[in-house]
Write an enzyme that holds these catalytic residues in place. Structure first.
Site, PDB file in Angstrom:
ATOM      1  CG  HIS A 175      -0.372   0.207   2.533  1.00 57.40           C
ATOM      2  ND1 HIS A 175      -1.114   0.447   3.669  1.00 57.40           N
ATOM      3  CD2 HIS A 175       0.920   0.221   2.946  1.00 57.40           C
ATOM      4  CE1 HIS A 175      -0.312   0.578   4.699  1.00 57.40           C
ATOM      5  NE2 HIS A 175       0.913   0.459   4.303  1.00 57.40           N
ATOM      6  CB  CYS A 209       3.497   5.197   5.187  1.00 61.94           C
ATOM      7  SG  CYS A 209       4.098   4.098   6.458  1.00 61.94           S
ATOM      8  CG  HIS A 260       5.373   0.551   2.501  1.00 64.87           C
ATOM      9  ND1 HIS A 260       4.839   1.788   2.324  1.00 64.87           N
ATOM     10  CD2 HIS A 260       4.755   0.037   3.598  1.00 64.87           C
ATOM     11  CE1 HIS A 260       3.951   2.032   3.267  1.00 64.87           C
ATOM     12  NE2 HIS A 260       3.882   0.973   4.057  1.00 64.87           N
ATOM     13  CG  HIS A 275       2.653  -3.450   6.030  1.00 65.64           C
ATOM     14  ND1 HIS A 275       3.449  -3.097   7.098  1.00 65.64           N
ATOM     15  CD2 HIS A 275       2.295  -2.286   5.432  1.00 65.64           C
ATOM     16  CE1 HIS A 275       3.557  -1.780   7.139  1.00 65.64           C
ATOM     17  NE2 HIS A 275       2.857  -1.256   6.139  1.00 65.64           N
ATOM     18  CG  ASP A 323      -2.507 -13.365   0.074  1.00 62.30           C
ATOM     19  OD1 ASP A 323      -1.748 -12.681   0.796  1.00 62.30           O
ATOM     20  OD2 ASP A 323      -2.223 -14.517  -0.306  1.00 62.30           O
ATOM     21  CG  HIS A 324       0.809 -12.330  -2.530  1.00 66.25           C
ATOM     22  ND1 HIS A 324       0.478 -12.993  -1.369  1.00 66.25           N
ATOM     23  CD2 HIS A 324       2.135 -12.525  -2.692  1.00 66.25           C
ATOM     24  CE1 HIS A 324       1.554 -13.561  -0.871  1.00 66.25           C
ATOM     25  NE2 HIS A 324       2.570 -13.284  -1.647  1.00 66.25           N
ATOM     26  CD  GLU A 342      -0.099  -1.129   8.564  1.00 66.53           C
ATOM     27  OE1 GLU A 342      -0.830  -1.013   7.578  1.00 66.53           O
ATOM     28  OE2 GLU A 342       0.238  -0.163   9.276  1.00 66.53           O
TER      29      GLU A 342
HETATM   30 NI    NI Z   1       2.553   0.653   5.541  1.00 70.93          NI
END
Ligand code: NI
Length: 140
Positions: free
Chosen positions: A20, A39, A45, A47, A85-86, A130
């Site tokens: 995100h 961010c 980036h 998570h 996901d992904h 997160e």
């Molecule tokens: Ni983040």
């Protein structure tokens, strides 16, 4: 008098990965950098998230369960694998086309997706972890 049924909370955990970028169209580029720091870097980036979903209700007298955890696992897996996901949340998930994919908003979107698939009133909490030290709880 009949004894009231006991209420219990049961939780299932699932991990997934997603990318995100935190950015608000309501803020200037400078404000975005100030509020979101790293961010807000333009290319995003990733998570490794942990999702914990809690359902609550009376303990069924026949099964001794509130809800079958295998069914909860199936619903969670379906929602996460199909929608999240992904993925790059900003680019690939319609809910985040205009909504900033913070942990708070991801938890709220997951609540909506899960609630649609469960019996009314069953969903109690969506917890999204997160990072090791940051997590959010959303209760509708
Ligand atoms: Ni983040």
């Amino acid at each position: 008098m009949k004894k009231p049924s006991r209420k219990a909370f049961i939780t299932r955990r699932l991990t997934f990965s997603a990318a995100h970028r935190l950015h608000s169209a309501k803020l200037s580029p400078e404000e975005n950098r100030r509020v979101f720091g790293k961010c807000n870097l333009p290319n995003g980036h990733g998570h490794n998230y942990t999702l914990e979903v809690t359902v609550a209700g009376p303990i069924d007298a026949t099964t001794g369960m509130v809800f079958n955890l295998t069914d909860l696992k199936d619903v969670m897996t379906d929602v996460i694998e199909h929608d999240i996901d992904h993925k790059n949340l900003n680019m690939d998930v319609p809910a985040f086309k205009t909504l900033n994919p913070t942990a708070e908003n991801i938890a709220a979107v997951l609540w909506d997706l899960l609630e649609k698939r469960l019996k009314p009133g069953l969903l109690n909490e969506v917890k999204l972890i997160e990072t090791e030290n940051n997590f959010v709880s959303y209760r509708g």
